[in-house]
Enzyme design. Structure first.
Site, PDB file in Angstrom:
ATOM      1  N   GLU A 168      -4.341   1.946  -7.265  1.00 27.65           N
ATOM      2  CA  GLU A 168      -4.621   3.156  -6.473  1.00 27.65           C
ATOM      3  C   GLU A 168      -3.812   4.336  -6.549  1.00 27.65           C
ATOM      4  O   GLU A 168      -2.681   4.419  -6.280  1.00 27.65           O
ATOM      5  CB  GLU A 168      -4.831   2.733  -4.923  1.00 27.65           C
TER       6      GLU A 168
ATOM      7  N   HIS B 168       0.999  -1.197   0.002  1.00 24.75           N
ATOM      8  CA  HIS B 168      -0.067   0.102   0.115  1.00 24.75           C
ATOM      9  C   HIS B 168       1.000   1.235  -0.080  1.00 24.75           C
ATOM     10  O   HIS B 168       2.094   1.393   0.432  1.00 24.75           O
ATOM     11  CB  HIS B 168      -0.982   0.089   1.133  1.00 24.75           C
TER      12      HIS B 168
END
Length: 252
Positions: free
Chosen positions: A171, A102
């Site tokens: 993302e 992430h």
């Protein structure tokens, strides 16, 4: 013919919830889903809580089709790695998905593409599905975004068996926490180009691509020409909004 990829939607609670709130949240999601149990025949759903509540969430979701994931794992199965989380132990307790790479892990803890790839390999060899977050740092052209994502994707695909299932969560870093998601046309074009990369195309294992980054209800209809589902954050911390998004993805 290649069978169609099942749609997929999930949420990470990051570090926002207390243990009590996590239990309440999962109970509320289960109550909502129980109204339309056929939803889970149409779409895969996952919840990724914090490490402390992971085993209790696995217990809550036992005998349901909802999958439980972890927010990270180490790249070794065991050893003198104080404070790390063993992928072998995660698999042992029933974890099914491991979120890796992430943008917050990369920014705060300086994790690299190599770190994400080693962790993805560890998840796969323990029978779990690596969910690897990828994305460009700055808003720009589609080609530049794909070029930046290419190295992230290639490192992961080189590390995991070609027949292992992999989930990529696209993302854009600049869209995480923003007031609105990236433009739909932009996302679809980037995702389709990522899907066309040689390292993805030559795999025999399933590769599904989600969109994350200020994702929420009403978005999937605009993105379904490219993505297989959504990876949700704060917008899905409201169980009703999560349920609404599940419905949208199941029936879009």
């Amino acid at each position: 013919m290649t069978p169609p990829r099942r749609r997929l939607v999930g949420v990470s609670t990051k570090m926002y919830f207390s243990a009590a709130r996590t239990r309440q949240y999962v109970d509320e999601v289960l109550q909502l889903v129980s109204k339309s149990p056929e939803l889970l025949d149409e779409v895969d759903v996952f919840i990724i809580p914090d490490h402390i509540t992971l085993t209790s969430v696995i217990g809550q979701l036992d005998r349901t089709k909802i999958l439980t994931g972890a927010q990270d794992a180490f790249y070794e199965d065991s050893g003198a790695y104080t404070g790390e989380v063993s992928p072998q132990v995660l698999a042992e307790v029933g974890c099914r998905i491991v979120e890796l790479g992430h943008a917050e892990r990369r920014r705060i803890f300086k994790e690299t593409d190599e770190d994400a790839a080693r962790k993805a390999a560890a998840a796969a060899r323990n029978g779990m599905v690596p969910l690897v977050c990828i994305g460009e740092r700055n808003q720009g052209e589609v080609a530049l975004a794909v070029d930046e994502c290419r190295a992230q994707v290639e490192s992961v695909m080189a590390a995991v068996p070609e027949d292992a299932e992999v989930i990529l969560a696209y993302e854009p870093v600049w869209a995480i926490g923003a007031a609105s998601p990236a433009a739909a046309e932009y996302v679809v074009n980037v995702v389709n180009d990522i899907r066309g990369l040689d390292c993805v195309q030559r795999r025999s294992g399933t590769t599904r691509i989600l969109y994350g980054g200020s994702a929420g209800p009403g978005l999937f209809e605009k993105l379904k020409g490219g993505v297989d589902g959504l990876f949700l954050g704060r917008f899905a911390h409201d169980p009703a909004q999560f349920y609404k998004t599940i419905q949208e993805i199941a029936y879009a």
